[in-house]
Design a protein around this motif. Structure first.
Motif, PDB file in Angstrom:
ATOM      1  N   UNK A   1       0.834  -1.211   0.000  1.00 15.93           N
ATOM      2  CA  UNK A   1       0.000   0.000   0.000  1.00 15.93           C
ATOM      3  C   UNK A   1       0.863   1.253   0.000  1.00 15.93           C
ATOM      4  N   UNK A   2       1.931   1.238   0.761  1.00 12.89           N
ATOM      5  CA  UNK A   2       2.828   2.389   0.806  1.00 12.89           C
ATOM      6  C   UNK A   2       3.519   2.610  -0.537  1.00 12.89           C
ATOM      7  N   UNK A   3       3.925   1.528  -1.180  1.00 11.91           N
ATOM      8  CA  UNK A   3       4.568   1.626  -2.489  1.00 11.91           C
ATOM      9  C   UNK A   3       3.600   2.161  -3.543  1.00 11.91           C
ATOM     10  N   UNK A   4       2.357   1.720  -3.485  1.00 10.77           N
ATOM     11  CA  UNK A   4       1.344   2.222  -4.420  1.00 10.77           C
ATOM     12  C   UNK A   4       1.105   3.707  -4.180  1.00 10.77           C
ATOM     13  N   UNK A   5       0.957   4.085  -2.917  1.00 11.77           N
ATOM     14  CA  UNK A   5       0.689   5.490  -2.577  1.00 11.77           C
ATOM     15  C   UNK A   5       1.865   6.403  -2.911  1.00 11.77           C
ATOM     16  N   UNK A   6       3.076   5.972  -2.564  1.00 13.60           N
ATOM     17  CA  UNK A   6       4.228   6.859  -2.681  1.00 13.60           C
ATOM     18  C   UNK A   6       4.957   6.780  -4.019  1.00 13.60           C
ATOM     19  N   UNK A   7       4.784   5.666  -4.741  1.00 14.18           N
ATOM     20  CA  UNK A   7       5.438   5.540  -6.044  1.00 14.18           C
ATOM     21  C   UNK A   7       4.443   5.480  -7.188  1.00 14.18           C
ATOM     22  N   UNK A   8       3.525   4.528  -7.161  1.00 12.59           N
ATOM     23  CA  UNK A   8       2.661   4.267  -8.315  1.00 12.59           C
ATOM     24  C   UNK A   8       1.808   5.473  -8.673  1.00 12.59           C
ATOM     25  N   UNK A   9       1.039   5.972  -7.740  1.00  7.81           N
ATOM     26  CA  UNK A   9       0.100   7.062  -8.053  1.00  7.81           C
ATOM     27  C   UNK A   9       0.836   8.320  -8.524  1.00  7.81           C
ATOM     28  N   UNK A  10       1.859   8.802  -7.792  1.00  7.56           N
ATOM     29  CA  UNK A  10       2.562   9.992  -8.314  1.00  7.56           C
ATOM     30  C   UNK A  10       3.225   9.749  -9.667  1.00  7.56           C
ATOM     31  N   UNK A  11       3.791   8.554  -9.884  1.00  2.00           N
ATOM     32  CA  UNK A  11       4.438   8.261 -11.166  1.00  2.00           C
ATOM     33  C   UNK A  11       3.421   8.248 -12.296  1.00  2.00           C
ATOM     34  N   UNK A  12       2.235   7.687 -12.046  1.00  3.64           N
ATOM     35  CA  UNK A  12       1.194   7.669 -13.077  1.00  3.64           C
ATOM     36  C   UNK A  12       0.827   9.078 -13.504  1.00  3.64           C
ATOM     37  N   UNK A  13       0.561   9.923 -12.549  1.00  2.00           N
ATOM     38  CA  UNK A  13       0.119  11.288 -12.853  1.00  2.00           C
ATOM     39  C   UNK A  13       1.226  12.055 -13.578  1.00  2.00           C
TER      40      UNK A  13
END
Length: 179
Positions: free
Chosen positions: A114-126
């Motif tokens: 969850x932390x990896x998704x929040x801190x890496x995935x979502x910002x990288x997608x945007x």
């Protein structure tokens, strides 16, 4: 009553392992009537040795989002790219944790993912989607007709408006993200 015929092992189809992902999209009636394109995009591909990613984007159908079909195609491409990086990090044991990091081959805890998704995935997608949109505008500037549909002060990304849903399977996990 007849008995089923015996099938030799050589004639049997190979047994599938892993995930089988099926997708479909159809241009809606209102889009067909108004001669608008299908603004949906979907891509599925393997994610790491054991997983799969499904990226689904729905371009905003509003007139202000004149390039939303392109925006949705860019979104699924970026979604797959970032999902590959996510599974690579998970495989390498690079999921963050306040206590300790998972070792390579060890499954991380849900909180780490969850932390990896929040801190890496979502910002990288945007960030990457915005960069892809700006590169597309630079390569193919807005036409006069498209420019007339834009509002004064609109960021160029408005014209590419799209949602993005990601589903990533990895080991025993199903990881979901929505933009």
């Amino acid at each position: 009553m007849t008995e089923p015929a015996e099938v030799s092992p050589a004639a049997q189809p190979p047994r599938r392992t892993g995930w089988l992902v099926l997708t479909a999209s159809e241009r809606g009636a209102s889009h067909a009537a108004t001669k608008l394109p299908n603004q949906d995009s979907v891509v599925t591909e393997p994610a790491g040795p054991d997983g799969v990613v499904a990226a689904v984007a729905d371009g905003h159908g509003h007139w202000r989002h004149v390039r939303s079909a392109r925006g949705s195609r860019l979104a699924v491409g970026v979604g797959c790219e970032v999902s590959q990086e996510l599974t690579d990090r998970l495989e390498a044991g690079n999921a963050p944790d306040a206590q300790r990091e998972a070792q390579p081959g060890e499954a991380p805890a849900a909180s780490q993912i969850a932390e990896l998704v929040r801190d890496f995935v979502v910002p990288a997608l945007v960030q990457r989607w915005r960069s892809a949109v700006l590169a597309d505008v630079a390569a193919a500037p807005f036409t006069r007709a498209e420019q007339e549909l834009r509002q004064d002060g609109d960021d160029p990304t408005i014209a590419y408006g799209s949602t993005l849903l990601l589903a990533v399977t990895w080991r025993q996990w199903l990881i979901l993200a929505q933009i």
